[in-house]
Write an enzyme that holds these catalytic residues in place. Structure first.
Site, PDB file in Angstrom:
ATOM      1  N   LYS A  52       7.041  -7.428  -8.030  1.00  0.00           N
ATOM      2  CA  LYS A  52       8.240  -6.580  -8.031  1.00  0.00           C
ATOM      3  C   LYS A  52       9.500  -7.433  -8.227  1.00  0.00           C
ATOM      4  O   LYS A  52      10.394  -7.082  -8.984  1.00  0.00           O
ATOM      5  CB  LYS A  52       8.315  -5.778  -6.713  1.00  0.00           C
ATOM      6  CG  LYS A  52       7.252  -4.675  -6.643  1.00  0.00           C
ATOM      7  CD  LYS A  52       7.127  -4.014  -5.276  1.00  0.00           C
ATOM      8  CE  LYS A  52       5.964  -3.005  -5.293  1.00  0.00           C
ATOM      9  NZ  LYS A  52       5.729  -2.308  -4.022  1.00  0.00           N
ATOM     10  N   GLN A  96       7.225  -3.024   2.022  1.00  0.00           N
ATOM     11  CA  GLN A  96       5.849  -3.027   1.521  1.00  0.00           C
ATOM     12  C   GLN A  96       4.883  -2.571   2.619  1.00  0.00           C
ATOM     13  O   GLN A  96       4.918  -3.072   3.741  1.00  0.00           O
ATOM     14  CB  GLN A  96       5.477  -4.438   1.026  1.00  0.00           C
ATOM     15  CG  GLN A  96       4.159  -4.509   0.273  1.00  0.00           C
ATOM     16  CD  GLN A  96       4.150  -3.724  -1.029  1.00  0.00           C
ATOM     17  OE1 GLN A  96       5.171  -3.623  -1.722  1.00  0.00           O
ATOM     18  NE2 GLN A  96       3.018  -3.154  -1.382  1.00  0.00           N
ATOM     19  N   ASP A 119      11.098   4.224  -2.943  1.00  0.00           N
ATOM     20  CA  ASP A 119       9.661   4.513  -2.879  1.00  0.00           C
ATOM     21  C   ASP A 119       9.414   6.027  -2.774  1.00  0.00           C
ATOM     22  O   ASP A 119       8.289   6.485  -2.982  1.00  0.00           O
ATOM     23  CB  ASP A 119       9.043   3.852  -1.638  1.00  0.00           C
ATOM     24  CG  ASP A 119       8.333   2.547  -1.954  1.00  0.00           C
ATOM     25  OD1 ASP A 119       7.785   2.434  -3.064  1.00  0.00           O
ATOM     26  OD2 ASP A 119       8.320   1.658  -1.082  1.00  0.00           O
TER      27      ASP A 119
HETATM   28  N1  GUN Z   1       1.660  -0.120  -0.568  1.00  0.00           N
HETATM   29  C1  GUN Z   1       0.835   0.405  -1.503  1.00  0.00           C
HETATM   30  N2  GUN Z   1       1.547   1.060  -2.441  1.00  0.00           N
HETATM   31  C2  GUN Z   1       2.841   0.932  -2.101  1.00  0.00           C
HETATM   32  C3  GUN Z   1       4.055   1.381  -2.699  1.00  0.00           C
HETATM   33  O1  GUN Z   1       4.107   2.067  -3.725  1.00  0.00           O
HETATM   34  N3  GUN Z   1       5.193   1.036  -2.044  1.00  0.00           N
HETATM   35  C4  GUN Z   1       5.187   0.322  -0.897  1.00  0.00           C
HETATM   36  N4  GUN Z   1       6.345   0.050  -0.315  1.00  0.00           N
HETATM   37  N5  GUN Z   1       4.074  -0.115  -0.315  1.00  0.00           N
HETATM   38  C5  GUN Z   1       2.915   0.202  -0.927  1.00  0.00           C
END
Ligand code: GUN
Length: 293
Positions: A52, A96, A119
């Site tokens: 990211k 995350q 998100d």
């Molecule tokens: N863990 C698995 N998928 C995601 C996501 O799309 N965003 C975040 N923040 N954590 C995750």
């Protein structure tokens, strides 16, 4: 059979964003900003956060990454998020998941300002999604809709079967495809582990979205000819012939199922790269909203 090339589409989206971010810099002297928070040392999470961060650099989005030890208290994590909530340089906050057991994921998600929740996990944004109001779409479902759109796959009146009911993928993607909107308007069935005979549902799918988290779970006998397959699974399975000792496979038995499908996403290189591209897209959209034009 057409292979849905998520890697290529994600690259196109990043390229489009790079140009838009460049224009913003020219026009406003500032760019969108993303704060990513990683708690603990989950190997997959470390990889995702690094990817990211790199993607932000590529398109010119400002990013801060906070890496915290696994023992971080819920209180300290909340303070950090509150700091980002009031930081004008930050338009998107991403924590995350999964978080260590002693931290409540729901509480953390609810601390993020809905206006910076790129998100799309905050209950306010999830509620707006369900009632069809403008909101941040969660990145993976947003990426799925974008793939269907860019491959001109009709969804109106089609039977979409979603296997999996997670808050991150199954529930939001089902609700998005249900909306009476362009690129949606589908007949949606959601099924999950309590189904006694899963095949009864999957065999009627025009579009099958597999978000289960079990390697090669969907087999050829479970789908009809001409089905569109969206495979959200990213499963590590042991493979001693590779350098890392594992390989990535989806929730769908690609080799068998691709013989019956009209379109199919590969793993890796399908839905995965789209998730990150849409995170950048949401951060861009958040910045634009913050301008209050
Ligand atoms: N863990 C698995 N998928 C995601 C996501 O799309 N965003 C975040 N923040 N954590 C995750």
């Amino acid at each position: 059979m057409t292979l849905i090339d998520g890697k290529k589409i994600a690259k196109e989206i990043r390229f489009e964003l790079k140009e838009k971010v460049f224009d913003l810099r020219q026009k406003y002297g500032t760019v969108p900003g993303l704060a990513a928070v990683l708690v603990g040392e989950n190997p997959a999470s470390q990889v995702y956060v690094r990817m990211k961060q790199r993607a932000c650099e590529e398109v010119g989005i400002y990013s801060v990454v906070e890496k915290l030890p696994a023992e971080t208290s819920e209180e300290d994590l909340i303070s950090l998020i509150e700091r980002f909530n009031s930081d004008k340089k930050i338009n998107g906050i991403l924590v995350q998941l999964p978080l260590p057991e002693h931290i409540s994921e729901n509480k953390i998600i609810e601390t993020i300002s809905p206006s910076k929740d790129v998100d799309g996990f905050h209950p306010v944004n999830m509620g707006n999604l369900v009632i069809g109001k403008e909101t941040f779409y969660p990145c993976t479902p947003y990426g799925i809709l974008e793939l269907l759109k860019r491959y001109r796959i009709e969804t109106k009146g089609k039977h979409v079967v979603v296997v999996g009911r997670s808050n991150i993928v199954g529930k939001p993607v089902a609700n998005m495809l249900l909306q009476k909107k362009e690129g949606a308007n589908a007949i949606v069935t959601v099924c999950h582990s309590a189904a006694k005979d899963l095949k009864k549902y999957t065999a009627t799918a025009d579009i099958l979205i597999a978000a289960i988290g079990r390697p090669k779970f969907i087999t050829a006998d479970m789908v009809k000819d001409g089905v569109v397959i969206i495979d959200v699974g990213i499963n590590r399975v042991e493979d001693k012939s590779t350098e890392k000792g594992y390989k990535l496979v989806g929730d769908v038995d690609f080799e068998e199922v691709s013989r019956k499908a009209s379109f199919i996403t590969p793993v890796p290189g399908g839905v995965g790269p789209m998730t990150i591209a849409m995170l950048l897209q949401n951060t861009y959209e958040s910045f634009i909203k913050s301008l209050n034009l």
